[in-house]
Design an enzyme around this catalytic site. Sequence first.
Site, PDB file in Angstrom:
ATOM      1  N   ASP A  62       0.818  -1.215   0.000  1.00  0.00           N
ATOM      2  CA  ASP A  62       0.000   0.000   0.000  1.00  0.00           C
ATOM      3  C   ASP A  62       0.853   1.266   0.000  1.00  0.00           C
ATOM      4  O   ASP A  62       2.068   1.209   0.190  1.00  0.00           O
ATOM      5  CB  ASP A  62      -0.969  -0.009   1.198  1.00  0.00           C
ATOM      6  CG  ASP A  62      -0.295  -0.370   2.524  1.00  0.00           C
ATOM      7  OD1 ASP A  62       0.942  -0.401   2.577  1.00  0.00           O
ATOM      8  OD2 ASP A  62      -1.011  -0.620   3.494  1.00  0.00           O
ATOM      9  N   ASP A 128      -8.190  -2.179  13.989  1.00  0.00           N
ATOM     10  CA  ASP A 128      -9.545  -2.563  13.576  1.00  0.00           C
ATOM     11  C   ASP A 128      -9.518  -3.825  12.702  1.00  0.00           C
ATOM     12  O   ASP A 128     -10.500  -4.147  12.051  1.00  0.00           O
ATOM     13  CB  ASP A 128     -10.242  -1.407  12.841  1.00  0.00           C
ATOM     14  CG  ASP A 128      -9.480  -0.961  11.595  1.00  0.00           C
ATOM     15  OD1 ASP A 128      -8.462  -1.588  11.251  1.00  0.00           O
ATOM     16  OD2 ASP A 128      -9.911   0.027  10.966  1.00  0.00           O
ATOM     17  N   HIS A 130      -7.541  -4.361  10.100  1.00  0.00           N
ATOM     18  CA  HIS A 130      -7.236  -4.190   8.673  1.00  0.00           C
ATOM     19  C   HIS A 130      -5.901  -4.849   8.307  1.00  0.00           C
ATOM     20  O   HIS A 130      -4.999  -4.991   9.135  1.00  0.00           O
ATOM     21  CB  HIS A 130      -7.298  -2.726   8.226  1.00  0.00           C
ATOM     22  CG  HIS A 130      -6.208  -1.824   8.711  1.00  0.00           C
ATOM     23  ND1 HIS A 130      -6.449  -0.723   9.493  1.00  0.00           N
ATOM     24  CD2 HIS A 130      -4.876  -1.828   8.481  1.00  0.00           C
ATOM     25  CE1 HIS A 130      -5.310  -0.103   9.732  1.00  0.00           C
ATOM     26  NE2 HIS A 130      -4.339  -0.750   9.127  1.00  0.00           N
ATOM     27  N   GLU A 135      -9.873  -1.786   5.056  1.00  0.00           N
ATOM     28  CA  GLU A 135     -10.596  -1.459   6.280  1.00  0.00           C
ATOM     29  C   GLU A 135     -11.827  -2.365   6.426  1.00  0.00           C
ATOM     30  O   GLU A 135     -12.197  -3.068   5.474  1.00  0.00           O
ATOM     31  CB  GLU A 135     -11.015   0.023   6.218  1.00  0.00           C
ATOM     32  CG  GLU A 135      -9.836   1.002   6.153  1.00  0.00           C
ATOM     33  CD  GLU A 135      -9.137   1.199   7.497  1.00  0.00           C
ATOM     34  OE1 GLU A 135      -9.234   0.321   8.380  1.00  0.00           O
ATOM     35  OE2 GLU A 135      -8.490   2.256   7.658  1.00  0.00           O
TER      36      GLU A 135
HETATM   37  C1  GLP Z   1      -0.809   0.698   8.521  1.00  0.00           C
HETATM   38  C2  GLP Z   1      -0.396  -0.154   7.327  1.00  0.00           C
HETATM   39  C3  GLP Z   1      -0.568  -1.625   7.616  1.00  0.00           C
HETATM   40  C4  GLP Z   1       0.052  -1.959   8.955  1.00  0.00           C
HETATM   41  C5  GLP Z   1      -0.655  -1.203  10.043  1.00  0.00           C
HETATM   42  C6  GLP Z   1      -0.119  -1.508  11.422  1.00  0.00           C
HETATM   43  O1  GLP Z   1      -2.161   0.972   8.549  1.00  0.00           O
HETATM   44  N1  GLP Z   1      -1.104   0.168   6.142  1.00  0.00           N
HETATM   45  O2  GLP Z   1       0.024  -2.383   6.567  1.00  0.00           O
HETATM   46  O3  GLP Z   1      -0.056  -3.343   9.189  1.00  0.00           O
HETATM   47  O4  GLP Z   1      -0.464   0.185   9.781  1.00  0.00           O
HETATM   48  O5  GLP Z   1       1.008  -0.718  11.690  1.00  0.00           O
HETATM   49  P1  GLP Z   1       1.970  -0.924  12.896  1.00  0.00           P
HETATM   50  O6  GLP Z   1       2.817  -2.095  12.538  1.00  0.00           O
HETATM   51  O7  GLP Z   1       2.793   0.343  12.958  1.00  0.00           O
HETATM   52  O8  GLP Z   1       1.142  -1.153  14.090  1.00  0.00           O
END
Ligand code: GLP
Length: 242
Positions: A62, A128, A130, A135
């Site tokens: 992404d 949440d 995702h 989402e």
């Molecule tokens: C973002 C990314 C996800 C990631 C998530 C969790 O939303 N798009 O790919 O898994 O954050 O991030 P973190 O690892 O910093 O908790």
Amino acid sequence: MKVILASNKAAGDQAAFNVFQQVIENGAKVLGLATGSTPEGLYKLLRESDLDFSAMTSVNLDEYVGIAPDNPQSYHYFMQKHLFDAKPFAHSYLPNGLADDPDAEVKRYDQVVADHPVDLQLLGIGRDGHIGFNEPGSPFDGGTHRVKLTQSTIEANSRFFASEDDVPKEAYTMGIGTILKSKEILLMAYGDKKAAAVQKMIEGPVTTDVAASALKKAANVVVILDPAAAAKLQPSSITERI
Ligand code: GLP
């Protein structure tokens, strides 16, 4: 779904590294990569290893809409800093957050993934539930799309920005359908803020309300957790403790 409970983050990072090393030894050509704080320790191990990615391709999940690749908050920049500067791939692909034509960008990225089938997809998980930026409510057969981020995600990701107002409100993401096509999937989750999403993913129903629950439909999924992220699980849900 194989659920590995690591005694701490360092053990989890090492287990994730071992999964990468194994698929590469087995001839993987394409790695699906993720951003966020969770994989930073794994990327450090990869940077410091003697693994060679120079004949491989990487495809990221992404990217935010509206920020340039040289913006330190962009996922392009993150990947450069945490992995690509030290370990270049032959080709590295991410969605283009500055694309003028969103429909064309979505098609372009779906073609990138179709041309480079992912051998191992790395994932984190949002609070949440995702995955990527899929989402709650995202269809399980979806391809790459442009998405409006939920307030929960904007708040969670605001820690990387000067203020919540600076967090982009939209992103491009591979779809859940795209992710499920990967030959193997490795999801990492650390910390108590992930415990509820992890519990729903592993023990709850398969529902579009929890994007990560789609992973129960995939054949080869490994989940690596630290004790805080695993705190809401039944002991019987854990496959292995390390
Ligand atoms: C973002 C990314 C996800 C990631 C998530 C969790 O939303 N798009 O790919 O898994 O954050 O991030 P973190 O690892 O910093 O908790």
